[in-house]
Design a protein around this motif. Sequence first.
Motif, mmCIF file in Angstrom:
data_model
loop_
_atom_site.group_PDB
_atom_site.id
_atom_site.type_symbol
_atom_site.label_atom_id
_atom_site.label_comp_id
_atom_site.label_asym_id
_atom_site.label_seq_id
_atom_site.Cartn_x
_atom_site.Cartn_y
_atom_site.Cartn_z
ATOM 1 N N SER A 75 5.438 5.463 23.858
ATOM 2 C CA SER A 75 5.099 6.581 24.581
ATOM 3 C C SER A 75 4.588 7.901 23.562
ATOM 4 N N ASP A 76 4.664 7.571 22.156
ATOM 5 C CA ASP A 76 4.537 8.477 21.260
ATOM 6 C C ASP A 76 3.147 7.873 20.614
ATOM 7 N N ASN A 77 2.229 8.626 20.495
ATOM 8 C CA ASN A 77 0.800 8.052 19.900
ATOM 9 C C ASN A 77 1.063 8.155 18.647
ATOM 10 N N ILE A 78 1.626 9.171 17.870
ATOM 11 C CA ILE A 78 1.911 9.067 16.427
ATOM 12 C C ILE A 78 2.863 8.023 15.973
ATOM 13 N N ALA A 79 3.783 8.116 16.527
ATOM 14 C CA ALA A 79 4.914 6.828 16.207
ATOM 15 C C ALA A 79 4.265 5.563 16.176
ATOM 16 N N SER A 80 3.404 5.220 17.078
ATOM 17 C CA SER A 80 2.771 3.893 17.265
ATOM 18 C C SER A 80 1.845 3.476 16.174
ATOM 19 N N ALA A 81 1.286 4.684 15.497
ATOM 20 C CA ALA A 81 0.088 4.483 14.463
ATOM 21 C C ALA A 81 0.418 3.528 13.381
ATOM 22 N N THR A 82 -0.538 2.663 13.061
ATOM 23 C CA THR A 82 -0.424 1.683 11.856
ATOM 24 C C THR A 82 -0.597 2.458 10.691
ATOM 25 N N PHE A 83 -1.562 3.469 10.760
ATOM 26 C CA PHE A 83 -2.192 4.403 9.512
ATOM 27 C C PHE A 83 -2.048 5.726 9.866
ATOM 28 N N VAL A 102 0.798 -1.199 0.047
ATOM 29 C CA VAL A 102 0.050 0.030 -0.209
ATOM 30 C C VAL A 102 0.841 1.132 0.079
ATOM 31 N N GLN A 103 1.884 1.251 0.837
ATOM 32 C CA GLN A 103 2.869 2.394 0.909
ATOM 33 C C GLN A 103 3.372 2.487 -0.443
ATOM 34 N N ALA A 104 3.844 1.611 -1.191
ATOM 35 C CA ALA A 104 4.381 1.827 -2.361
ATOM 36 C C ALA A 104 3.430 2.480 -3.496
ATOM 37 N N ALA A 105 2.302 2.174 -3.460
ATOM 38 C CA ALA A 105 1.278 2.974 -4.338
ATOM 39 C C ALA A 105 0.865 4.339 -3.879
ATOM 40 N N ILE A 106 1.253 4.649 -2.494
ATOM 41 C CA ILE A 106 1.053 6.024 -2.026
ATOM 42 C C ILE A 106 2.219 6.817 -2.498
ATOM 43 N N ASP A 107 3.350 6.153 -2.355
ATOM 44 C CA ASP A 107 4.735 6.704 -2.804
ATOM 45 C C ASP A 107 4.528 7.242 -4.023
ATOM 46 N N TYR A 124 -2.337 -6.676 4.782
ATOM 47 C CA TYR A 124 -0.903 -5.903 4.446
ATOM 48 C C TYR A 124 -0.236 -5.510 5.820
ATOM 49 N N ARG A 125 0.682 -6.147 6.019
ATOM 50 C CA ARG A 125 1.521 -5.768 7.150
ATOM 51 C C ARG A 125 2.472 -4.779 7.121
ATOM 52 N N GLU A 126 1.801 -3.535 7.222
ATOM 53 C CA GLU A 126 2.906 -2.628 6.915
ATOM 54 C C GLU A 126 2.261 -1.172 7.705
ATOM 55 N N LYS A 127 3.318 -0.311 7.765
ATOM 56 C CA LYS A 127 2.634 1.045 8.291
ATOM 57 C C LYS A 127 2.531 1.973 7.108
ATOM 58 N N VAL A 128 1.404 2.603 7.124
ATOM 59 C CA VAL A 128 1.002 3.453 5.880
ATOM 60 C C VAL A 128 0.983 5.015 6.218
ATOM 61 N N HIS A 129 1.608 5.832 5.484
ATOM 62 C CA HIS A 129 1.248 7.215 5.796
ATOM 63 C C HIS A 129 1.083 7.903 4.521
ATOM 64 N N ILE A 130 0.189 8.850 4.637
ATOM 65 C CA ILE A 130 -0.152 9.672 3.307
ATOM 66 C C ILE A 130 0.108 11.230 3.950
ATOM 67 N N THR A 165 -10.009 -6.646 3.466
ATOM 68 C CA THR A 165 -8.778 -5.729 3.301
ATOM 69 C C THR A 165 -8.495 -5.090 4.696
ATOM 70 N N ALA A 166 -7.087 -5.514 5.007
ATOM 71 C CA ALA A 166 -6.921 -4.941 6.472
ATOM 72 C C ALA A 166 -5.284 -4.530 6.246
ATOM 73 N N ILE A 167 -5.207 -3.367 6.983
ATOM 74 C CA ILE A 167 -3.610 -2.985 7.081
ATOM 75 C C ILE A 167 -3.367 -2.908 8.630
ATOM 76 N N VAL A 168 -2.222 -3.860 8.743
ATOM 77 C CA VAL A 168 -2.099 -4.276 10.112
ATOM 78 C C VAL A 168 -0.692 -3.963 10.538
ATOM 79 N N TRP A 169 -0.234 -3.463 11.712
ATOM 80 C CA TRP A 169 1.120 -3.422 12.319
ATOM 81 C C TRP A 169 0.791 -3.517 13.765
ATOM 82 N N SER A 170 1.982 -3.863 14.246
ATOM 83 C CA SER A 170 2.140 -4.173 15.765
ATOM 84 C C SER A 170 3.059 -3.228 16.406
#
Length: 350
Positions: free
Chosen positions: A125-133, A69-74, A93-99, A116-121
Amino acid sequence: MVSFSSSCLSLSFSTFTMKLLIFILFFVPYCALAFDVKTVIDSPMLTQKIGTNRTIKVDINGNGEFKSVQAAIDSIPEGNSNWVIVHIRKGVYREKVHIPKNKRYIFMRGNGRGKTAIVWSESSSDNIASATFKVEAPDFIAFGISFKNDAPTGVAYTSQNQSVAAFVAAEKAAFYHCAFYSTHNTLFDYKGRHYYESCYIQGSIDFIFGRGRTIFQNCEIFVVDDKRISIRGSITAANRENESEMSGFIFIKGKVYGIGGVYLGRAKGPYSRVIFAKTYLSKTIVPEGWTNWSYDGSTEHLYHAEYKCHGPGAIAEKRASWSRQLSDEEAAPFISIDYIDGKNWLPAWL
Protein backbone atom coordinates in the motif's frame (compact mmCIF):
# COMPACT_ATOMS: atom_id res chain seq x y z
CA MET A 1 64.66 18.29 -71.24
CA VAL A 2 62.30 21.22 -71.11
CA SER A 3 59.80 19.40 -73.28
CA PHE A 4 60.03 16.26 -71.14
CA SER A 5 59.57 18.25 -67.90
CA SER A 6 56.52 20.05 -69.28
CA SER A 7 55.03 16.74 -70.31
CA CYS A 8 55.65 15.26 -66.86
CA LEU A 9 54.20 18.35 -65.21
CA SER A 10 51.14 18.14 -67.46
CA LEU A 11 50.70 14.44 -66.68
CA SER A 12 51.15 15.07 -62.97
CA PHE A 13 48.55 17.86 -63.03
CA SER A 14 46.10 15.71 -64.93
CA THR A 15 46.52 12.85 -62.49
CA PHE A 16 45.99 15.19 -59.55
CA THR A 17 42.88 16.67 -61.17
CA MET A 18 41.45 13.22 -61.80
CA LYS A 19 42.04 12.13 -58.20
CA LEU A 20 40.47 15.33 -56.92
CA LEU A 21 37.39 14.80 -59.06
CA ILE A 22 37.07 11.20 -57.87
CA PHE A 23 37.32 12.36 -54.24
CA ILE A 24 34.66 15.04 -54.74
CA LEU A 25 32.29 12.73 -56.60
CA PHE A 26 32.58 9.66 -54.40
CA PHE A 27 33.90 10.55 -50.95
CA VAL A 28 32.60 14.02 -50.11
CA PRO A 29 28.91 12.96 -50.21
CA TYR A 30 29.65 10.24 -47.66
CA CYS A 31 31.50 12.68 -45.43
CA ALA A 32 28.54 15.04 -45.57
CA LEU A 33 26.20 12.17 -44.81
CA ALA A 34 28.23 11.26 -41.72
CA PHE A 35 27.59 14.69 -40.24
CA ASP A 36 23.86 14.29 -40.85
CA VAL A 37 23.54 10.95 -39.05
CA LYS A 38 21.61 11.18 -35.77
CA THR A 39 23.84 11.27 -32.73
CA VAL A 40 23.54 8.15 -30.59
CA ILE A 41 24.11 8.57 -26.89
CA ASP A 42 25.90 5.40 -25.85
CA SER A 43 27.85 4.17 -22.87
CA PRO A 44 31.32 5.25 -24.10
CA MET A 45 30.03 8.77 -24.78
CA LEU A 46 28.56 9.09 -21.29
CA THR A 47 31.73 7.68 -19.72
CA GLN A 48 33.79 10.23 -21.63
CA LYS A 49 31.47 13.09 -20.66
CA ILE A 50 31.66 12.44 -16.92
CA GLY A 51 35.44 12.11 -17.14
CA THR A 52 36.27 9.26 -14.79
CA ASN A 53 37.93 5.86 -14.95
CA ARG A 54 36.97 4.90 -11.41
CA THR A 55 34.91 1.73 -11.87
CA ILE A 56 33.38 -0.85 -9.53
CA LYS A 57 32.51 -4.08 -11.32
CA VAL A 58 29.45 -6.12 -10.38
CA ASP A 59 29.18 -9.62 -11.79
CA ILE A 60 26.55 -12.12 -10.69
CA ASN A 61 28.97 -14.94 -11.61
CA GLY A 62 31.72 -13.63 -9.34
CA ASN A 63 34.01 -12.06 -11.96
CA GLY A 64 33.90 -8.61 -10.37
CA GLU A 65 34.44 -6.94 -7.04
CA PHE A 66 30.83 -7.68 -6.03
CA LYS A 67 28.04 -10.08 -6.92
CA SER A 68 25.36 -7.71 -5.61
CA VAL A 69 24.46 -4.26 -6.92
CA GLN A 70 23.52 -3.03 -3.45
CA ALA A 71 26.84 -4.24 -2.05
CA ALA A 72 28.64 -2.14 -4.67
CA ILE A 73 26.55 0.91 -3.76
CA ASP A 74 27.24 0.32 -0.07
CA SER A 75 30.99 0.36 -0.76
CA ILE A 76 30.87 3.96 -2.02
CA PRO A 77 31.64 6.36 0.82
CA GLU A 78 29.04 8.80 2.09
CA GLY A 79 29.60 12.31 0.79
CA ASN A 80 31.15 11.00 -2.44
CA SER A 81 32.19 14.03 -4.53
CA ASN A 82 33.57 12.41 -7.69
CA TRP A 83 31.87 10.35 -10.37
CA VAL A 84 32.13 6.61 -9.92
CA ILE A 85 30.97 4.00 -12.42
CA VAL A 86 29.16 0.95 -11.11
CA HIS A 87 29.44 -1.44 -14.05
CA ILE A 88 26.70 -4.06 -13.74
CA ARG A 89 27.51 -6.92 -16.09
CA LYS A 90 24.85 -9.01 -17.78
CA GLY A 91 22.55 -11.02 -15.60
CA VAL A 92 19.32 -10.82 -13.60
CA TYR A 93 20.04 -9.35 -10.17
CA ARG A 94 17.14 -10.30 -7.88
CA GLU A 95 17.46 -7.67 -5.19
CA LYS A 96 16.15 -4.30 -4.10
CA VAL A 97 18.58 -1.46 -4.71
CA HIS A 98 18.64 1.89 -2.92
CA ILE A 99 20.92 4.86 -3.59
CA PRO A 100 20.59 7.13 -0.53
CA LYS A 101 20.77 10.92 -0.54
CA ASN A 102 24.38 11.06 0.66
CA LYS A 103 25.85 9.05 -2.25
CA ARG A 104 25.85 11.29 -5.27
CA TYR A 105 27.77 11.12 -8.58
CA ILE A 106 26.97 7.48 -9.35
CA PHE A 107 26.80 6.20 -12.93
CA MET A 108 25.16 2.77 -13.02
CA ARG A 109 26.20 1.27 -16.33
CA GLY A 110 24.60 -1.94 -17.54
CA ASN A 111 25.38 -4.09 -20.56
CA GLY A 112 22.07 -3.23 -22.22
CA ARG A 113 18.48 -3.30 -21.02
CA GLY A 114 18.02 -6.74 -22.58
CA LYS A 115 21.05 -8.10 -20.73
CA THR A 116 21.26 -6.38 -17.34
CA ALA A 117 18.18 -6.38 -15.10
CA ILE A 118 17.40 -5.52 -11.49
CA VAL A 119 14.26 -7.41 -10.48
CA TRP A 120 12.15 -7.77 -7.36
CA SER A 121 8.60 -8.84 -6.61
CA GLU A 122 6.66 -6.81 -4.05
CA SER A 123 3.26 -5.19 -3.68
CA SER A 124 2.44 -2.70 -0.97
CA SER A 125 0.00 0.00 0.00
CA ASP A 126 3.13 2.17 0.25
CA ASN A 127 4.46 2.99 -3.22
CA ILE A 128 7.99 3.66 -2.01
CA ALA A 129 8.14 0.49 0.04
CA SER A 130 7.22 -1.62 -2.99
CA ALA A 131 9.90 -0.14 -5.27
CA THR A 132 12.52 -2.45 -6.75
CA PHE A 133 14.90 0.47 -7.30
CA LYS A 134 15.10 3.74 -5.37
CA VAL A 135 17.39 6.69 -6.08
CA GLU A 136 17.44 9.76 -3.84
CA ALA A 137 20.99 11.03 -4.37
CA PRO A 138 21.55 14.02 -6.67
CA ASP A 139 23.58 13.67 -9.87
CA PHE A 140 22.70 10.15 -10.92
CA ILE A 141 22.98 8.42 -14.32
CA ALA A 142 21.83 4.99 -15.46
CA PHE A 143 22.47 3.36 -18.82
CA GLY A 144 21.35 0.06 -20.32
CA ILE A 145 19.51 -1.44 -17.33
CA SER A 146 16.01 -2.90 -16.89
CA PHE A 147 14.19 -2.22 -13.64
CA LYS A 148 11.31 -4.60 -12.95
CA ASN A 149 8.73 -5.34 -10.30
CA ASP A 150 7.26 -8.68 -11.28
CA ALA A 151 4.60 -8.92 -8.57
CA PRO A 152 1.61 -10.79 -10.02
CA THR A 153 -0.92 -8.48 -11.64
CA GLY A 154 -3.75 -9.77 -9.48
CA VAL A 155 -1.83 -8.74 -6.37
CA ALA A 156 -0.41 -5.54 -7.79
CA TYR A 157 -3.76 -4.16 -8.83
CA THR A 158 -6.04 -3.22 -5.97
CA SER A 159 -6.62 0.14 -4.41
CA GLN A 160 -4.39 -0.98 -1.53
CA ASN A 161 -1.47 -2.49 -3.45
CA GLN A 162 1.00 -1.04 -5.93
CA SER A 163 4.13 -2.53 -7.48
CA VAL A 164 6.64 0.20 -8.32
CA ALA A 165 9.63 -0.68 -10.50
CA ALA A 166 11.55 2.55 -9.84
CA PHE A 167 11.20 5.42 -7.38
CA VAL A 168 13.10 8.48 -8.63
CA ALA A 169 13.39 11.25 -6.06
CA ALA A 170 16.83 12.51 -7.06
CA GLU A 171 17.55 16.03 -8.20
CA LYS A 172 19.29 15.78 -11.59
CA ALA A 173 18.78 12.16 -12.61
CA ALA A 174 19.14 10.78 -16.15
CA PHE A 175 18.26 7.38 -17.60
CA TYR A 176 19.53 6.37 -21.06
CA HIS A 177 18.36 3.24 -22.90
CA CYS A 178 16.77 1.79 -19.75
CA ALA A 179 13.50 -0.12 -19.29
CA PHE A 180 10.84 -0.10 -16.58
CA TYR A 181 8.39 -3.00 -16.16
CA SER A 182 5.36 -3.43 -13.94
CA THR A 183 1.59 -2.99 -14.15
CA HIS A 184 0.20 -0.62 -11.53
CA ASN A 185 2.39 2.44 -10.80
CA THR A 186 5.49 1.34 -12.73
CA LEU A 187 7.58 4.52 -12.60
CA PHE A 188 7.22 6.80 -9.58
CA ASP A 189 8.85 9.95 -10.92
CA TYR A 190 8.47 11.61 -7.55
CA LYS A 191 10.33 14.92 -7.69
CA GLY A 192 13.34 16.71 -9.16
CA ARG A 193 14.66 17.40 -12.66
CA HIS A 194 14.85 14.21 -14.69
CA TYR A 195 15.65 13.08 -18.23
CA TYR A 196 14.73 9.74 -19.83
CA GLU A 197 16.17 9.11 -23.28
CA SER A 198 15.30 6.13 -25.50
CA CYS A 199 13.71 4.27 -22.59
CA TYR A 200 10.95 1.65 -22.58
CA ILE A 201 8.15 1.97 -20.00
CA GLN A 202 5.41 -0.62 -19.60
CA GLY A 203 2.27 -0.73 -17.49
CA SER A 204 -1.50 -0.52 -17.34
CA ILE A 205 -2.68 1.90 -14.63
CA ASP A 206 -1.06 5.21 -13.62
CA PHE A 207 2.24 3.76 -14.66
CA ILE A 208 4.11 7.08 -14.90
CA PHE A 209 3.18 9.22 -11.92
CA GLY A 210 4.51 11.81 -9.49
CA ARG A 211 5.48 15.46 -9.59
CA GLY A 212 8.84 15.39 -11.37
CA ARG A 213 10.00 18.11 -13.76
CA THR A 214 10.76 15.64 -16.49
CA ILE A 215 11.48 15.15 -20.18
CA PHE A 216 10.88 11.77 -21.81
CA GLN A 217 12.80 11.92 -25.09
CA ASN A 218 12.25 9.25 -27.78
CA CYS A 219 10.73 6.83 -25.28
CA GLU A 220 8.51 3.82 -26.01
CA ILE A 221 5.38 3.55 -23.88
CA PHE A 222 3.73 0.12 -23.95
CA VAL A 223 0.23 -0.35 -22.55
CA VAL A 224 -0.76 -3.64 -20.93
CA ASP A 225 -4.54 -4.08 -20.94
CA ASP A 226 -6.34 -4.89 -17.69
CA LYS A 227 -9.86 -6.07 -18.52
CA ARG A 228 -10.89 -6.56 -14.89
CA ILE A 229 -11.64 -2.86 -14.45
CA SER A 230 -14.43 -0.87 -16.05
CA ILE A 231 -12.50 2.37 -15.75
CA ARG A 232 -9.76 2.60 -18.35
CA GLY A 233 -6.17 2.80 -17.26
CA SER A 234 -4.05 5.92 -17.67
CA ILE A 235 -0.45 6.29 -18.79
CA THR A 236 0.26 9.29 -16.59
CA ALA A 237 -0.99 10.62 -13.25
CA ALA A 238 0.81 13.90 -12.68
CA ASN A 239 0.42 15.68 -9.37
CA ARG A 240 0.91 19.44 -9.44
CA GLU A 241 -0.67 21.37 -6.61
CA ASN A 242 -0.30 25.01 -7.66
CA GLU A 243 0.58 27.22 -10.60
CA SER A 244 4.05 28.14 -9.32
CA GLU A 245 5.16 24.53 -8.92
CA MET A 246 7.82 23.71 -11.52
CA SER A 247 6.77 20.20 -12.45
CA GLY A 248 5.16 18.27 -15.26
CA PHE A 249 5.84 15.39 -17.66
CA ILE A 250 6.89 16.25 -21.23
CA PHE A 251 6.99 13.46 -23.82
CA ILE A 252 8.90 14.37 -26.99
CA LYS A 253 8.79 12.09 -30.05
CA GLY A 254 8.80 8.38 -29.25
CA LYS A 255 5.67 6.25 -29.49
CA VAL A 256 2.73 4.96 -27.49
CA TYR A 257 1.25 1.56 -28.36
CA GLY A 258 -0.08 -1.58 -26.74
CA ILE A 259 -3.24 -3.58 -26.04
CA GLY A 260 -6.69 -2.28 -25.10
CA GLY A 261 -7.85 1.28 -24.46
CA VAL A 262 -6.06 3.79 -22.25
CA TYR A 263 -6.01 7.51 -21.48
CA LEU A 264 -2.91 9.63 -22.01
CA GLY A 265 -3.31 10.95 -18.50
CA ARG A 266 -5.50 11.70 -15.56
CA ALA A 267 -5.35 14.58 -13.15
CA LYS A 268 -3.91 13.81 -9.74
CA GLY A 269 -3.80 17.45 -8.72
CA PRO A 270 -5.60 20.68 -9.63
CA TYR A 271 -2.73 21.94 -11.83
CA SER A 272 -1.70 18.62 -13.35
CA ARG A 273 0.61 19.17 -16.37
CA VAL A 274 1.41 16.59 -19.06
CA ILE A 275 2.32 17.23 -22.71
CA PHE A 276 2.78 14.76 -25.54
CA ALA A 277 4.70 16.40 -28.40
CA LYS A 278 5.48 14.98 -31.86
CA THR A 279 4.64 11.52 -30.54
CA TYR A 280 3.15 8.57 -32.40
CA LEU A 281 -0.11 7.57 -30.70
CA SER A 282 -1.59 4.22 -31.67
CA LYS A 283 -5.27 3.36 -31.48
CA THR A 284 -4.75 2.19 -27.90
CA ILE A 285 -5.36 5.85 -26.97
CA VAL A 286 -9.11 6.33 -26.54
CA PRO A 287 -10.78 9.25 -28.41
CA GLU A 288 -11.26 11.36 -25.23
CA GLY A 289 -7.52 11.25 -24.67
CA TRP A 290 -7.61 12.53 -21.10
CA THR A 291 -9.63 11.93 -17.94
CA ASN A 292 -10.23 13.57 -14.60
CA TRP A 293 -11.74 10.54 -12.91
CA SER A 294 -9.75 10.57 -9.67
CA TYR A 295 -9.62 14.29 -8.94
CA ASP A 296 -12.73 16.05 -7.64
CA GLY A 297 -11.65 19.62 -8.27
CA SER A 298 -12.21 21.91 -11.21
CA THR A 299 -10.62 21.23 -14.59
CA GLU A 300 -9.99 24.95 -15.05
CA HIS A 301 -6.24 24.83 -14.34
CA LEU A 302 -5.35 21.45 -15.84
CA TYR A 303 -2.65 21.50 -18.50
CA HIS A 304 -3.18 18.30 -20.46
CA ALA A 305 -1.93 18.99 -23.96
CA GLU A 306 -0.70 17.64 -27.27
CA TYR A 307 1.53 19.15 -29.92
CA LYS A 308 1.87 17.82 -33.46
CA CYS A 309 1.23 14.20 -32.49
CA HIS A 310 0.40 11.68 -35.18
CA GLY A 311 -1.11 8.23 -35.61
CA PRO A 312 -4.65 6.82 -35.22
CA GLY A 313 -4.76 7.78 -31.53
CA ALA A 314 -3.89 11.42 -32.17
CA ILE A 315 -7.23 12.52 -33.69
CA ALA A 316 -8.31 15.55 -31.68
CA GLU A 317 -12.01 15.66 -32.59
CA LYS A 318 -13.37 13.98 -29.43
CA ARG A 319 -10.72 15.06 -26.94
CA ALA A 320 -11.72 16.09 -23.39
CA SER A 321 -12.92 19.70 -23.37
CA TRP A 322 -10.17 20.93 -21.04
CA SER A 323 -7.32 19.38 -23.04
CA ARG A 324 -5.28 21.53 -25.41
CA GLN A 325 -3.73 21.37 -28.85
CA LEU A 326 -0.68 23.63 -28.60
CA SER A 327 0.66 26.13 -31.11
CA ASP A 328 4.39 26.37 -31.89
CA GLU A 329 4.74 29.30 -29.50
CA GLU A 330 2.90 27.55 -26.67
CA ALA A 331 4.91 24.35 -27.03
CA ALA A 332 8.36 25.95 -27.38
CA PRO A 333 9.18 26.40 -23.63
CA PHE A 334 8.30 22.78 -22.87
CA ILE A 335 10.02 20.91 -25.71
CA SER A 336 13.38 22.57 -25.10
CA ILE A 337 16.04 20.97 -22.91
CA ASP A 338 15.95 24.25 -21.00
CA TYR A 339 12.67 23.10 -19.44
CA ILE A 340 14.81 21.04 -17.04
CA ASP A 341 17.91 23.31 -17.28
CA GLY A 342 19.55 20.33 -18.93
CA LYS A 343 22.48 22.23 -20.42
CA ASN A 344 23.73 22.90 -16.90
CA TRP A 345 23.83 19.30 -15.65
CA LEU A 346 23.14 16.63 -18.27
CA PRO A 347 26.21 14.87 -19.70
CA ALA A 348 24.41 14.50 -23.08
CA TRP A 349 20.99 15.02 -24.60
CA LEU A 350 19.20 14.84 -27.94
